[in-house]
Design an enzyme around this catalytic site. Structure first.
Site, PDB file in Angstrom:
ATOM      1  N   LYS A 299       0.820  -1.223   0.000  1.00 25.23           N
ATOM      2  CA  LYS A 299       0.000   0.000   0.000  1.00 25.23           C
ATOM      3  C   LYS A 299       0.851   1.270   0.000  1.00 25.23           C
ATOM      4  CE  LYS A 299      -4.126  -2.054   2.036  1.00 25.23           C
ATOM      5  NZ  LYS A 299      -5.154  -2.007   3.067  1.00 25.23           N
TER       6      LYS A 299
ATOM      7  N   ASP B 208     -10.167   2.478   2.211  1.00 29.42           N
ATOM      8  CA  ASP B 208     -10.200   1.762   3.497  1.00 29.42           C
ATOM      9  C   ASP B 208     -10.897   2.581   4.588  1.00 29.42           C
ATOM     10  OD1 ASP B 208      -9.031  -0.663   2.826  1.00 29.42           O
ATOM     11  OD2 ASP B 208      -6.993   0.039   3.205  1.00 29.42           O
TER      12      ASP B 208
HETATM   13  P1  NAP Z   1       0.748  -4.713   9.026  1.00 28.18           P
HETATM   14  O1  NAP Z   1       1.039  -3.409   8.356  1.00 28.18           O
HETATM   15  O2  NAP Z   1       1.644  -5.877   8.795  1.00 28.18           O
HETATM   16  O3  NAP Z   1       0.674  -4.408  10.616  1.00 28.18           O
HETATM   17  C1  NAP Z   1       0.596  -5.467  11.537  1.00 28.18           C
HETATM   18  C2  NAP Z   1       0.243  -4.938  12.916  1.00 28.18           C
HETATM   19  O4  NAP Z   1       0.168  -6.063  13.813  1.00 28.18           O
HETATM   20  C3  NAP Z   1       1.279  -3.977  13.498  1.00 28.18           C
HETATM   21  O5  NAP Z   1       0.639  -3.073  14.365  1.00 28.18           O
HETATM   22  C4  NAP Z   1       2.176  -4.948  14.276  1.00 28.18           C
HETATM   23  O6  NAP Z   1       2.896  -4.348  15.337  1.00 28.18           O
HETATM   24  C5  NAP Z   1       1.149  -5.906  14.845  1.00 28.18           C
HETATM   25  N1  NAP Z   1       1.764  -7.190  15.170  1.00 28.18           N
HETATM   26  C6  NAP Z   1       2.149  -8.157  14.317  1.00 28.18           C
HETATM   27  N2  NAP Z   1       2.701  -9.203  14.990  1.00 28.18           N
HETATM   28  C7  NAP Z   1       2.656  -8.863  16.317  1.00 28.18           C
HETATM   29  C8  NAP Z   1       3.053  -9.508  17.512  1.00 28.18           C
HETATM   30  N3  NAP Z   1       3.604 -10.731  17.497  1.00 28.18           N
HETATM   31  N4  NAP Z   1       2.829  -8.888  18.687  1.00 28.18           N
HETATM   32  C9  NAP Z   1       2.264  -7.651  18.726  1.00 28.18           C
HETATM   33  N5  NAP Z   1       1.850  -6.987  17.617  1.00 28.18           N
HETATM   34  C10 NAP Z   1       2.052  -7.584  16.422  1.00 28.18           C
HETATM   35  O7  NAP Z   1      -0.714  -5.226   8.665  1.00 28.18           O
HETATM   36  P2  NAP Z   1      -2.016  -4.361   8.293  1.00 28.18           P
HETATM   37  O8  NAP Z   1      -2.035  -4.076   6.848  1.00 28.18           O
HETATM   38  O9  NAP Z   1      -2.130  -3.219   9.242  1.00 28.18           O
HETATM   39  O10 NAP Z   1      -3.167  -5.454   8.571  1.00 28.18           O
HETATM   40  C11 NAP Z   1      -3.408  -5.914   9.880  1.00 28.18           C
HETATM   41  C12 NAP Z   1      -4.585  -6.887   9.876  1.00 28.18           C
HETATM   42  O11 NAP Z   1      -5.749  -6.236   9.375  1.00 28.18           O
HETATM   43  C13 NAP Z   1      -4.375  -8.106   8.981  1.00 28.18           C
HETATM   44  O12 NAP Z   1      -4.958  -9.217   9.624  1.00 28.18           O
HETATM   45  C14 NAP Z   1      -5.161  -7.761   7.734  1.00 28.18           C
HETATM   46  O13 NAP Z   1      -5.610  -8.911   7.048  1.00 28.18           O
HETATM   47  C15 NAP Z   1      -6.315  -6.982   8.309  1.00 28.18           C
HETATM   48  N6  NAP Z   1      -6.938  -6.033   7.367  1.00 28.18           N
HETATM   49  C16 NAP Z   1      -8.270  -6.141   7.141  1.00 28.18           C
HETATM   50  C17 NAP Z   1      -8.896  -5.242   6.283  1.00 28.18           C
HETATM   51  C18 NAP Z   1     -10.364  -5.366   6.014  1.00 28.18           C
HETATM   52  O14 NAP Z   1     -10.866  -4.748   5.075  1.00 28.18           O
HETATM   53  N7  NAP Z   1     -11.087  -6.103   6.810  1.00 28.18           N
HETATM   54  C19 NAP Z   1      -8.157  -4.213   5.664  1.00 28.18           C
HETATM   55  C20 NAP Z   1      -6.787  -4.127   5.941  1.00 28.18           C
HETATM   56  C21 NAP Z   1      -6.183  -5.051   6.804  1.00 28.18           C
HETATM   57  P3  NAP Z   1       4.397  -3.801  15.082  1.00 28.18           P
HETATM   58  O15 NAP Z   1       4.218  -2.434  14.505  1.00 28.18           O
HETATM   59  O16 NAP Z   1       5.002  -3.798  16.442  1.00 28.18           O
HETATM   60  O17 NAP Z   1       5.071  -4.760  14.154  1.00 28.18           O
END
Ligand code: NAP
Length: 272
Positions: free
Chosen positions: A68, A104
């Site tokens: 993104k 989004d």
């Molecule tokens: P991302 O950029 O990879 O961010 C991941 C987030 O999770 C960060 O805040 C990260 O913290 C945290 N995290 C990951 N592993 C962790 C751990 N072991 N302990 C604590 N925190 C952890 O992903 P994203 O794009 O934001 O997406 C996140 C989720 O939302 C995914 O499941 C995705 O499928 C979902 N999503 C859904 C929609 C929808 O339309 N429903 C849209 C977008 C995303 P750190 O910063 O510390 O790494």
């Protein structure tokens, strides 16, 4: 010969619900079009793919993890919304130009509204400061939620997001504390997703009027949502956000605005 192509570009991409959703609308509206999952693989491949949209017959695409931000940096033009959020989830090929938009925030805002909370939340706690988080903050603020606190494992990312949008931050280790003052709890981390560690948040301390949203779609009911539901709180999974961000995407490419969000959500709730 299919006249219009669209798709979703990410890596990995096989888990995405978007092809099912858009495929259903293409069939419903009888369009001569297709929507495919596209593996962006790496940054170089991603840029090459989106730069050859016109010659490959693409009218545009959705963009998902982890591209993104790269999409934001690659396009010819950004919409005001994309600029504000700092990320692009919608690419539109128009008159030889690649336009980057972000749906989004609108998707999350519509999902929040569909929850029908008895009162507008005053204080929200957002878990996560990754790619999805800025759009959620923008949507929460647009919904009139003045107090937003961001908790993230990497505290510096919570601070950065917070500084951009005038929010507060909390210590990740203390994410279960102070929940009695929270009207809306949102999980935007990937914790609780299939194959990921648990989130470790117990919604027991939330007040009875609070709502809980987990934007994860696999599984459809995370442990957080199950616990909140068991407490009688209003909950929402990630499917409404997914559907509501897809509606303006479909409209931007094909000129038809799908008008069946509830049916689309119900379809994805049971789709294999
Ligand atoms: P991302 O950029 O990879 O961010 C991941 C987030 O999770 C960060 O805040 C990260 O913290 C945290 N995290 C990951 N592993 C962790 C751990 N072991 N302990 C604590 N925190 C952890 O992903 P994203 O794009 O934001 O997406 C996140 C989720 O939302 C995914 O499941 C995705 O499928 C979902 N999503 C859904 C929609 C929808 O339309 N429903 C849209 C977008 C995303 P750190 O910063 O510390 O790494």
């Amino acid at each position: 010969m299919v006249t219009a192509r669209a798709g979703v570009i990410g890596h990995p991409i096989s888990h995405s619900f978007s092809p099912k959703l858009h495929g259903r609308w293409i069939e419903k509206y009888g369009l001569d079009a297709r929507y495919d999952p596209v593996d962006g693989r790496d940054e170089e491949t991603f840029v090459r793919l989106v730069r050859s949209f016109a010659e490959d017959g693409f009218v545009g695409a959705n963009v998902t993890i982890p591209f993104k931000r790269l999409a934001y940096e690659t396009v010819d033009e950004l919409t005001e919304t994309a600029r504000k959020i700092g990320a692009v989830n919608l690419l539109i090929e128009r008159d030889g130009k690649l336009i980057g938009d972000n749906t989004d925030a609108a998707g999350f805002a519509a999902a929040l509204q569909s929850m029908g909370l008895a009162q507008t939340p005053k204080r929200a706690r957002l878990l996560g400061a990754g790619g999805a988080a800025p759009a959620i903050v923008v949507a929460l603020q647009a919904a009139g939620i003045g107090n937003i606190e961001i908790f993230n494992r990497t505290h510096a990312k919570a601070e950065e997001l917070s500084a951009r949008f005038g929010c507060e931050t909390g210590d990740w280790e203390r994410r279960n504390e102070g929940l009695e003052g929270i009207d809306l709890l949102v999980n935007s981390t990937s914790l609780g997703m299939e194959g990921q560690p648990p989130l470790g948040v117990e919604p027991m301390g939330l007040p009875g009027h609070a709502g809980v949203i987990d934007i994860i779609t696999t599984p459809r009911q995370t442990a957080l949502l199950a616990a909140a539901k068991a407490r009688g709180l209003k909950t929402l999974n990630g499917l409404p956000m997914l559907v509501y961000q897809a509606i303006p995407s479909f409209e931007a490419w094909f000129g038809i605005r799908p008008d069946d969000p509830d049916e689309a959500i119900a379809f994805l709730e049971t789709a294999a």
